[in-house]
Design an enzyme around this catalytic site. Structure first.
Site, PDB file in Angstrom:
ATOM      1  N   LYS A 277      20.357 -15.354   1.252  1.00 13.18           N
ATOM      2  CA  LYS A 277      20.933 -14.575  -0.667  1.00 13.18           C
ATOM      3  C   LYS A 277      21.956 -16.090  -1.092  1.00 13.18           C
ATOM      4  O   LYS A 277      22.915 -16.345   0.227  1.00 13.18           O
ATOM      5  CB  LYS A 277      21.145 -13.819  -1.129  1.00 13.18           C
ATOM      6  CG  LYS A 277      20.439 -12.448  -1.259  1.00 13.18           C
ATOM      7  CD  LYS A 277      20.287 -11.543  -1.121  1.00 13.18           C
ATOM      8  CE  LYS A 277      19.327 -10.181  -1.155  1.00 13.18           C
ATOM      9  NZ  LYS A 277      17.891 -10.813  -2.503  1.00 13.18           N
ATOM     10  N   ARG A 351       9.370  -4.444  -0.021  1.00  9.94           N
ATOM     11  CA  ARG A 351       7.983  -4.600   0.481  1.00  9.94           C
ATOM     12  C   ARG A 351       6.972  -5.256   1.749  1.00  9.94           C
ATOM     13  O   ARG A 351       6.090  -4.023   1.463  1.00  9.94           O
ATOM     14  CB  ARG A 351       7.401  -5.557  -0.962  1.00  9.94           C
ATOM     15  CG  ARG A 351       7.410  -7.199  -0.478  1.00  9.94           C
ATOM     16  CD  ARG A 351       6.725  -7.299  -1.871  1.00  9.94           C
ATOM     17  NE  ARG A 351       7.788  -8.026  -2.879  1.00  9.94           N
ATOM     18  CZ  ARG A 351       8.025  -8.872  -3.469  1.00  9.94           C
ATOM     19  NH1 ARG A 351       7.333  -9.352  -3.740  1.00  9.94           N
ATOM     20  NH2 ARG A 351       9.078  -8.667  -4.864  1.00  9.94           N
TER      21      ARG A 351
HETATM   22  N1  BES Z   1      17.123  -6.608  -3.047  1.00 13.20           N
HETATM   23  C1  BES Z   1      16.903  -7.283  -3.540  1.00 13.20           C
HETATM   24  C2  BES Z   1      16.567  -6.735  -4.821  1.00 13.20           C
HETATM   25  C3  BES Z   1      17.839  -6.384  -5.689  1.00 13.20           C
HETATM   26  C4  BES Z   1      18.578  -7.317  -6.805  1.00 13.20           C
HETATM   27  C5  BES Z   1      18.353  -4.954  -5.034  1.00 13.20           C
HETATM   28  C6  BES Z   1      19.923  -6.764  -6.836  1.00 13.20           C
HETATM   29  C7  BES Z   1      19.437  -4.878  -6.122  1.00 13.20           C
HETATM   30  C8  BES Z   1      20.628  -5.949  -7.118  1.00 13.20           C
HETATM   31  C9  BES Z   1      15.115  -7.596  -2.946  1.00 13.20           C
HETATM   32  O1  BES Z   1      14.734  -7.901  -1.292  1.00 13.20           O
HETATM   33  C10 BES Z   1      14.790  -8.549  -3.591  1.00 13.20           C
HETATM   34  O2  BES Z   1      15.287  -9.763  -2.159  1.00 13.20           O
HETATM   35  N2  BES Z   1      14.172  -9.448  -3.734  1.00 13.20           N
HETATM   36  C11 BES Z   1      13.844 -10.721  -4.687  1.00 13.20           C
HETATM   37  C12 BES Z   1      12.293 -10.722  -4.127  1.00 13.20           C
HETATM   38  C13 BES Z   1      11.634 -12.241  -5.445  1.00 13.20           C
HETATM   39  C14 BES Z   1      12.157 -12.756  -4.084  1.00 13.20           C
HETATM   40  C15 BES Z   1      10.561 -12.386  -5.647  1.00 13.20           C
HETATM   41  C16 BES Z   1      14.032 -11.214  -5.597  1.00 13.20           C
HETATM   42  O3  BES Z   1      14.658  -9.519  -6.942  1.00 13.20           O
HETATM   43  O4  BES Z   1      15.013 -11.910  -6.573  1.00 13.20           O
HETATM   44 MN    MN Z   2      15.697  -8.885  -0.242  1.00 15.92          MN
END
Ligand code: BES
Ligand code: MN
Ligand code: ZN
Length: 503
Positions: A277, A351
């Site tokens: 990230k 997931r």
């Molecule tokens: N933990 C994150 C989702 C999240 C984002 C929670 C902001 C709280 C605040 C999750 O693991 C994630 O990174 N999801 C990705 C999925 C994508 C790669 C398909 C996302 O939402 O960008």
């Molecule tokens: Mn994530």
């Protein structure tokens, strides 16, 4: 937990630091009214009203006004909180809960607080008590000798009501306080820095919390996870020096009315893994175990309240880190139960751990499965930071969750699982890919999870990505940081489902 007492004494004469009262208006008339709580005399209410009017106070919901005590009030200060317009139909328990929460959140320096607000029913007294307790939460474990003055939690909270010794009122307040205490527990887990709460510490915190409760808690460590072939949890955890855990809790009261499985995402820190990230997005990623915190805390509350439902709870815990041992985009893992997943993006890790836990939960043959996860950024795009998404394979469960959330004042909203999005998760080499269409990302994630639900088991998926962590200023009874969202709605859902005894 600070003590909260109910009292039928005259609030004007309780010599405490702060007297909290409500202020409303009625219809088109904008005259300020301190509503009759059946405790404060009319003379004192009139005096408070004129004092509030003089300083230009407002009855807007959650608006706070501090005034000196009027004659006859022994408190050092009166804090009036806006309750909005009494004649509007949303004037009910949640309105009171938020108003009193806002007032208590604002008060610092260890005050003793007396709360005198109008309540017509035991539920409304309980809402006042719960709002006060939720607003009394402070997180000060990591303050050092710095100069920023921490907000000191109140020393005592007294809720005055003529019904202070009524059996139903006392019971409703006891329940509300038990639930609030467990919301605190969930908030503490979320607020703990990720270096202080790895999967191991999350499991240990759960094990010590169940000590005095009729809950069996078993923890699978990395060796047990390998033996059990929990490939999803292991895959996400393999990049971290802090190994993963699967926490299982079981509350099994005599003659349960229903069996409910709760499953939570417990990523103690989500760096994204090799699909790293950007720095800004990582700042709040200690909150990525908010789903686990919610299901653990809800289970504690359900057991403490002796709700007649069997509850089996799973928290799938791992730290998602990049390293030489981390999983790579393109890797294929085999989840618990045998389905294979091509991991195209290591940041879609929630997931993966949930896949294992959902299949394991299904083996217990529950009547319902509810999972809770900070699953997608797309949830926040769709619903913002205060409204959680509800998806699932059964309209009744989705509605029951939504209805439970209306009772608790948490905001949950139904979202669809459109069939046509499912094929975007096809993989050329494995059973499933871990990412699909970017558009509708919250729904795609829900469709992914659905693959791991046993056919015929009613299931709801709660995406709490935004609401789990308040990045902004406090509002209502919600402080900045960990909110403990979903705890109250889960407890309410389990209670309602046990009551209705549909199965
Ligand atoms: N933990 C994150 C989702 C999240 C984002 C929670 C902001 C709280 C605040 C999750 O693991 C994630 O990174 N999801 C990705 C999925 C994508 C790669 C398909 C996302 O939402 O960008
Ligand atoms: Mn994530
Ligand atoms: Zn995550």
């Amino acid at each position: 937990m600070r003590p909260l007492t109910l009292s039928a004494s005259n609030p004007a004469e309780l010599a405490d630091d702060v007297l909290v009262v409500g202020v409303t208006t009625k219809g088109s008339n904008d005259r300020l009214i301190v509503p009759d709580d059946k405790m404060l005399s009319r003379t004192i209410r009139r005096a408070i009203e004129s004092s509030l009017t003089m300083v230009g106070a407002s009855a807007k919901p959650e608006q706070l006004t501090k005034i000196p005590p009027v004659a006859g009030v022994s408190a050092e200060m009166i804090l009036a909180v806006g309750l909005g317009d009494m004649s509007e139909k949303d004037f009910g328990p949640e309105n009171l809960r938020r108003a009193v929460g806002r007032a208590v959140l604002e008060l610092t320096d260890n005050p003793r607080i007396v709360i005198s607000l109008p309540a017509k029913t035991p539920d409304e007294v309980a809402a006042i008590a719960q709002g006060a307790l939720l607003g009394a939460y402070r997180f000060e474990d990591f303050r050092g000798v710095g100069t920023t003055k921490p907000k000191k939690a109140p020393r005592s909270i007294t809720v005055v009501t003529p019904e202070a010794s009524d059996r139903h009122t006392k019971e409703a307040v006891r329940r509300a306080a038990t639930v609030a205490k467990n919301v605190w527990f969930a908030r503490n887990l979320v607020n703990a820095p990720p270096s202080a709460l790895h999967p191991k510490e999350l499991a240990e915190a759960t094990q010590s919390a169940v000590a005095k409760l009729p809950i069996k808690c078993t923890v699978l460590d990395e060796r047990a996870l390998k033996r059990g072939a929990y490939g999803g949890i292991l895959g996400v955890g393999q990049g971290s020096a802090n190994p993963p855990r699967l926490i299982r809790m079981e509350y099994s009261p005599p003659r349960p009315k229903v069996h409910i499985a709760l499953v939570g995402k417990g990523i103690t820190f989500d760096s994204g893994g090799l699909s790293l990230k950007p720095p800004k997005a990582m700042e709040t990623m200690k909150c990525d175990m908010g789903g686990a915190a919610a299901v653990i805390a809800a289970t504690l509350a359900i057991a403490e309240l002796k709700i007649p439902a069997r509850v089996t709870t799973y928290a799938a815990c791992a730290e998602n880190m990049p390293s030489g041992t981390a999983q790579r985009p393109g890797d294929v893992l085999t989840t618990y139960g045998g389905k294979t997943i091509e991991v195209l993006n290591t940041d879609a890790e929630g997931r993966l751990v949930l896949a294992d836990a959902l299949v394991r939960a299904g083996e217990d043959e529950p009547d319902y499965i509810i999972d809770v996860a900070t699953l997608t950024g797309a949830q926040m795009v769709a619903l913002g930071s205060r409204v959680s998404g509800v998806m699932g394979n059964d309209a009744f469960v989705r509605e029951d969750i939504e209805r439970a959330s209306e009772t608790t004042g948490e905001q949950f909203w139904q979202m669809p699982l459109p069939k046509e999005l499912r094929k975007s998760l096809d993989s050329p080499i494995a059973d499933l890919a871990n990412i699909g269409d970017r558009m509708g990302g919250m729904l795609v994630a829900g469709l992914f999870l659905q693959e791991f639900i046993p056919k015929g088991t009613p299931w709801a998926h709660l995406d709490i990505a935004g609401p789990a962590f308040n990045e902004g200023e406090p509002h209502g009874y919600t402080p900045s940081g960990g909110t403990g969202v979903a705890v109250r709605t889960l407890v309410q859902f389990v209670r309602d489902t046990a009551d209705s005894n549909r199965t």
